[in-house]
Design an enzyme around this catalytic site. Structure first.
Site, PDB file in Angstrom:
ATOM      1  N   GLU A 141       0.827  -1.213   0.000  1.00 33.85           N
ATOM      2  CA  GLU A 141       0.000   0.000   0.000  1.00 33.85           C
ATOM      3  C   GLU A 141       0.858   1.259   0.000  1.00 33.85           C
ATOM      4  O   GLU A 141       0.547   2.247  -0.682  1.00 33.85           O
ATOM      5  CB  GLU A 141      -0.938   0.007   1.211  1.00 33.85           C
ATOM      6  CG  GLU A 141      -1.961  -1.122   1.234  1.00 33.85           C
ATOM      7  CD  GLU A 141      -3.047  -0.963   0.187  1.00 33.85           C
ATOM      8  OE1 GLU A 141      -3.060   0.065  -0.525  1.00 33.85           O
ATOM      9  OE2 GLU A 141      -3.900  -1.869   0.070  1.00 33.85           O
ATOM     10  N   ASP A 288      -4.439  -9.799  -8.544  1.00 34.66           N
ATOM     11  CA  ASP A 288      -4.853  -8.871  -9.582  1.00 34.66           C
ATOM     12  C   ASP A 288      -3.740  -8.039 -10.209  1.00 34.66           C
ATOM     13  O   ASP A 288      -3.434  -8.149 -11.402  1.00 34.66           O
ATOM     14  CB  ASP A 288      -5.972  -7.955  -9.061  1.00 34.66           C
ATOM     15  CG  ASP A 288      -5.654  -7.322  -7.701  1.00 34.66           C
ATOM     16  OD1 ASP A 288      -4.556  -7.564  -7.169  1.00 34.66           O
ATOM     17  OD2 ASP A 288      -6.505  -6.574  -7.185  1.00 34.66           O
ATOM     18  N   GLU A 382     -18.455  -6.209  -2.203  1.00 34.04           N
ATOM     19  CA  GLU A 382     -17.080  -6.697  -2.143  1.00 34.04           C
ATOM     20  C   GLU A 382     -16.944  -8.102  -2.711  1.00 34.04           C
ATOM     21  O   GLU A 382     -15.916  -8.456  -3.276  1.00 34.04           O
ATOM     22  CB  GLU A 382     -16.565  -6.672  -0.708  1.00 34.04           C
ATOM     23  CG  GLU A 382     -16.036  -5.337  -0.249  1.00 34.04           C
ATOM     24  CD  GLU A 382     -14.724  -4.948  -0.912  1.00 34.04           C
ATOM     25  OE1 GLU A 382     -13.665  -5.068  -0.280  1.00 34.04           O
ATOM     26  OE2 GLU A 382     -14.752  -4.512  -2.087  1.00 34.04           O
ATOM     27  N   GLU A 400     -12.497   0.333  -9.525  1.00 29.93           N
ATOM     28  CA  GLU A 400     -12.133  -0.569 -10.620  1.00 29.93           C
ATOM     29  C   GLU A 400     -13.195  -0.658 -11.717  1.00 29.93           C
ATOM     30  O   GLU A 400     -12.871  -0.769 -12.906  1.00 29.93           O
ATOM     31  CB  GLU A 400     -11.818  -1.968 -10.072  1.00 29.93           C
ATOM     32  CG  GLU A 400     -10.501  -2.088  -9.355  1.00 29.93           C
ATOM     33  CD  GLU A 400     -10.537  -1.533  -7.944  1.00 29.93           C
ATOM     34  OE1 GLU A 400      -9.458  -1.356  -7.334  1.00 29.93           O
ATOM     35  OE2 GLU A 400     -11.650  -1.276  -7.433  1.00 29.93           O
TER      36      GLU A 400
END
Length: 842
Positions: A141, A288, A382, A400
């Site tokens: 992150e 991802d 989610e 996204e």
């Protein structure tokens, strides 16, 4: 996901890295999808102005109520400072007391033409932000949000300075801060494998006794494989190659550890020996951006090694994981086996990546499926099942889906995607906007809010939406000169000329990998849509009513039961199974019943003569509530907390008297590392915080030290059984037969009741028990009804068998299709022997 880009043709034997002399520009040629009238310039301008107003509301709220805190708490109208708010588990690892939201938003200010605000924000960052903090943060992150934010802002500041009209005072301060941060992240790579630790202390690194980290053994694939863009950009902008070298080495390890038979990777890997810890493989959470960064590393750095690896993985994904419109997780060693029946919202980025690849048909299919889910729930939950039911109801304002929408519009020019974007804007304003910003949705089924506004909302969402409704001439930069990182930070593709590609780790294409039209060349709309401007609409139409939402009412000459069937008549097989109906094409049915089954001229409408067979059968799986009952003084059984079950471990529903014991908090609280208070936990029931690792892993560690049960407590602030549906905890993809202790789950508010009791009374005994047994209620008897097609002449006129229910579907009565099922049920004749309720049908 990245944006428009310039890309080299890797098939050229002379792979020259000078963009001015050898580049192939990709121009997306717009086509009209005929899904409605094109949006006028005035309409686009109005929506663009609305997006700017929304951004101002969010950004100004952060600056007014939260700065210099990392994030805004929009319901409380204050900043979230780590250590001053209840611990949310791994979510808080993105907070490092470095004004996260400000840094993450810097280049958004430029893209949205807010240049005065950008200059002021850069000055604040330089003067106020400190990186030498004694705090443990997520390497992943911090890299994508803070390092990427600093680099993107530096690039923008440099561009504005070169124009000579602003930022003339700037002397690469942001780049110096980025280099400082890069060196603070480097200790995470000090492992035998080269894969980074998941966390690092900004001041003390990993191995120092003061670091409070370095005990982890696992990391996710995306966590290790999403470093190359930021680290390589830092190396090429600063001239210090150490960053790119470490990020490249991590990618090399992941490539070497792929399953050679399937060319897939798992979700979690051991950072010391490279063994896979979780072997489920998909394109969503945990993996991802690893795939995303392989493709984009080729685009940004010009090294064909990354493209070869991406193409190999992509072939495997399309062979095993992609089942349009679904993207399903499989076992990496046995990819024909699906490991779960739900998808997570992070996979919504994948259609955008497929657009970069030039594979538009599956991109359109998956995007349309996601859009249908958003129409059903306002936002993407989610996680949702393959039958499009909510699995996890949260929606933290993820970008996204907007990202893929922008990509598809750029690829097709289809105004349909502008209308999708308008829907996103409207939903955000209607369902997420609050007086002090925009609040995450705690549960899409109830619309309840959560007191969080993550930095990526400002960093990504507003970039994609603004770009969607903007022309190139309306932007302050040429967007084609940049690629976007996974956090939507802008890096210039000209970096490929700064440093030659590495030739020491060439990747040989796998024998099973077949190159296609876009393996090495730019996608072209002329090739994708040869003389067929309605191509995208034709694909979408097959999925328009996938979730059963949005079908317009039409007149039908027969009374029918409407089913969400499409061109093939058999696509949503899982949906039909869920309501107890199995179908076969007419060609497979016997001639004796062809007269009783006909297909209407309207697609998806069939005429059936149905017979329902009634029998007592085992009930379908459901979430059985459990309880945590405080039985020691002063509670004496009067405090009862409703808890959720697990799909593994001891089944409390089958235990007559439950499990009793004293509760002890696990150390660490998340139970994701070595359990430090094992002696204290022996013979006790452990309390563990949700997050950081899988439920099954926590349970194994606590069982190994002698705990007789585990109570997991939700780390998401404010969740409660009153407004959040119960769910069953699931395993980690591998066998969980070794876990034999009972496991229960408490939401945050109920968990707070338990932890407060422990703090105040120290010795607290609880009883873990099935709620049904605690309340003394017996489970109601239910019937399972199965339908089959009646054989011709099976029932004589007026004859009804005592053990059946007959549904009589009258002909020649005009009703609307959307009312067919209700109308049929209102005229049905039903009998049962013996009837349990004389007033109604069973």
């Amino acid at each position: 996901m990245g944006r428009n880009w310039i890309r080299r043709d890797a098939r050229r034997s002379s792979f020259v890295m000078v963009l001015a002399t050898l580049t192939v520009s990709c121009f997306w040629i717009g086509v009209t999808g005929q899904d409605g009238p094109a949006m006028t310039a005035e309409e686009k301008s109005k929506i663009r102005d609305q997006i700017l107003e929304m951004f101002d509301h969010a950004y100004n709220s952060y600056m007014k109520y939260a700065y210099p805190a990392d994030e805004l708490m929009p319901l409380s109208c204050r900043g979230r400072v780590r250590g001053q708010e209840p611990n949310r588990g791994d979510i808080d690892d993105s907070l490092g007391k470095f004004s996260l939201t400000l840094i993450d938003t810097l280049d958004t200010l430029v893209l949205l033409n807010k240049l005065d605000e950008f200059e002021e924000a850069v000055k604040r960052t330089i003067s106020d932000v400190r990186l030498d903090n004694d705090i443990v943060v997520s390497v992943f992150e911090t890299n994508i949000r803070v390092l990427g934010g600093l680099l993107g802002a530096h690039v923008m500041a440099d561009v504005l300075k070169q124009r000579g009209d602003r930022m003339m005072w700037y002397k690469d301060e942001l780049l110096h801060m980025a280099k400082d941060l890069g060196y603070r992240l480097l200790p995470a790579f000090n492992t035998t494998s080269g894969l980074p630790y998941p966390r690092v202390n900004l001041r003390y690194g990993v191995v120092s006794p003061l670091s409070r980290t370095g005990t982890e053994s696992d990391t996710c694939t995306a966590c290790a494989g999403t470093m190359i863009l930021e680290f390589a950009a830092l190396s090429r902008l600063s001239g210090e190659k150490i960053f790119e070298d470490h990020a490249r080495r991590a990618l090399d390890v992941l490539w070497e550890k792929r399953q050679r038979g399937s060319d897939l990777v798992g979700t979690v890997i051991n950072i010391h020996n490279g063994d896979w810890v979780r072997r489920d493989s998909g394109v969503g959470a945990g993996i991802d951006s690893y795939y995303e960064y392989l493709m984009k590393a080729y685009i940004l750095l010009g090294d064909k090694v990354y493209l070869e690896r991406f193409n190999t993985h992509y072939s495997a994904i399309m062979k095993y994981i992609s089942q349009p419109p679904l993207l399903l997780n499989v076992h990496m060693h046995n990819p024909t086996v699906h490991v779960r029946s739900w998808m997570d919202s992070l996979l919504a980025f994948f259609p955008g990546l497929q657009v970069l690849r030039g594979d538009l048909k599956p991109a359109i299919e998956t995007h349309e499926m996601l859009y249908q889910v958003t129409k059903q729930h306002n936002f993407l939950p989610e996680a949702f099942t393959t039958e499009f039911r909510v699995h996890w109801g949260q929606h933290p304002l993820r970008p996204e889906f907007a990202e893929s929408t922008y990509f598809l519009y750029k690829a097709t020019g289809d105004p349909y995607y502008l209308n999708v974007g308008r829907t996103i804007v409207e939903k955000l304003n209607t369902h997420a906007r609050v007086p002090c910003g925009f609040a995450a949705v705690q549960d899409v089924r109830t619309g309840s809010h959560e007191d969080r506004m993550d930095s990526f909302f400002l960093a990504e969402m507003f970039k994609y939406l603004y770009l969607l409704f903007s022309e190139k001439s309306q932007l302050p930069i040429d967007i084609d000169d940049y690629i976007f990182t996974t956090e939507a930070h802008l890096l210039p593709v000209s970096l490929s000329t700064t440093h030659p590609p590495c030739h020491s780790n060439d990747t040989q294409p796998q024998a099973s990998h077949e190159n296609d039209l876009f393996s090495y060349s730019c996608p072209s709309a002329q090739t994708l849509f040869p003389n067929n401007p309605t191509f995208a609409k034709t694909i979408r139409d097959g999925y328009k009513y996938l979730t059963g939402v949005g079908r317009a009412g039409q007149m039908s000459p027969v009374k029918g039961i409407e089913l969400p069937l499409h061109d093939t008549g058999l696509e949503p097989v899982e949906f039909l199974k869920s309501i107890g109906i199995s179908l076969a094409p007419l060609t497979e049915l016997g001639s004796s019943i062809r007269g009783s089954v006909t297909q209407d001229s309207q697609k998806g409408v069939f005429k059936f003569k149905l017979v329902a067979e009634v029998s007592q059968t085992p009930e379908q799986e459901e979430v059985v509530p459990l309880i945590v009952q405080l039985i020691s003084p002063p509670f004496l059984g009067r405090t009862v907390l409703t808890a959720g079950p697990a799909k593994f471990g001891l089944d409390l529903a089958k235990q007559e008297h439950g499990v009793k014991g004293s509760i002890v908090r696990s150390v660490p609280y998340t139970a994701c590392g070595t359990i430090e208070n094992g002696v204290e936990l022996q013979g006790r029931i452990a309390l563990a915080l949700r997050g950081d690792c899988m439920f099954a892993g926590k349970a194994r560690r606590l069982q190994e030290v002698g705990a007789i049960g585990v109570i997991f407590i939700d780390h998401r602030e404010g969740t409660s059984i009153a407004d959040t549906p119960l769910f069953q905890m699931v395993g980690d993809g591998d066998s969980t037969d070794d876990i034999t202790i009972p496991l229960v789950f408490l939401f945050n508010k109920e968990g707070a009741t338990l932890t407060t009791a422990l703090q105040e009374h120290h010795n607290v005994d609880v009883l873990l028990l099935s709620k049904e047994k605690q309340l003394g209620k017996e489970k109601p008897e239910k019937l399972n009804i199965k339908f089959r097609l009646a054989k011709e002449g099976e029932f004589a006129e007026g004859e009804v068998e005592s053990t059946t229910i007959q549904l009589v579907l009258e002909k020649n009565e005009a009703i609307t299709e959307t009312q067919g099922a209700e109308a049929a049920s209102s005229t049905e004749t039903c009998t049962a022997s013996p009837p349990k309720d004389p007033e109604s049908c069973p």
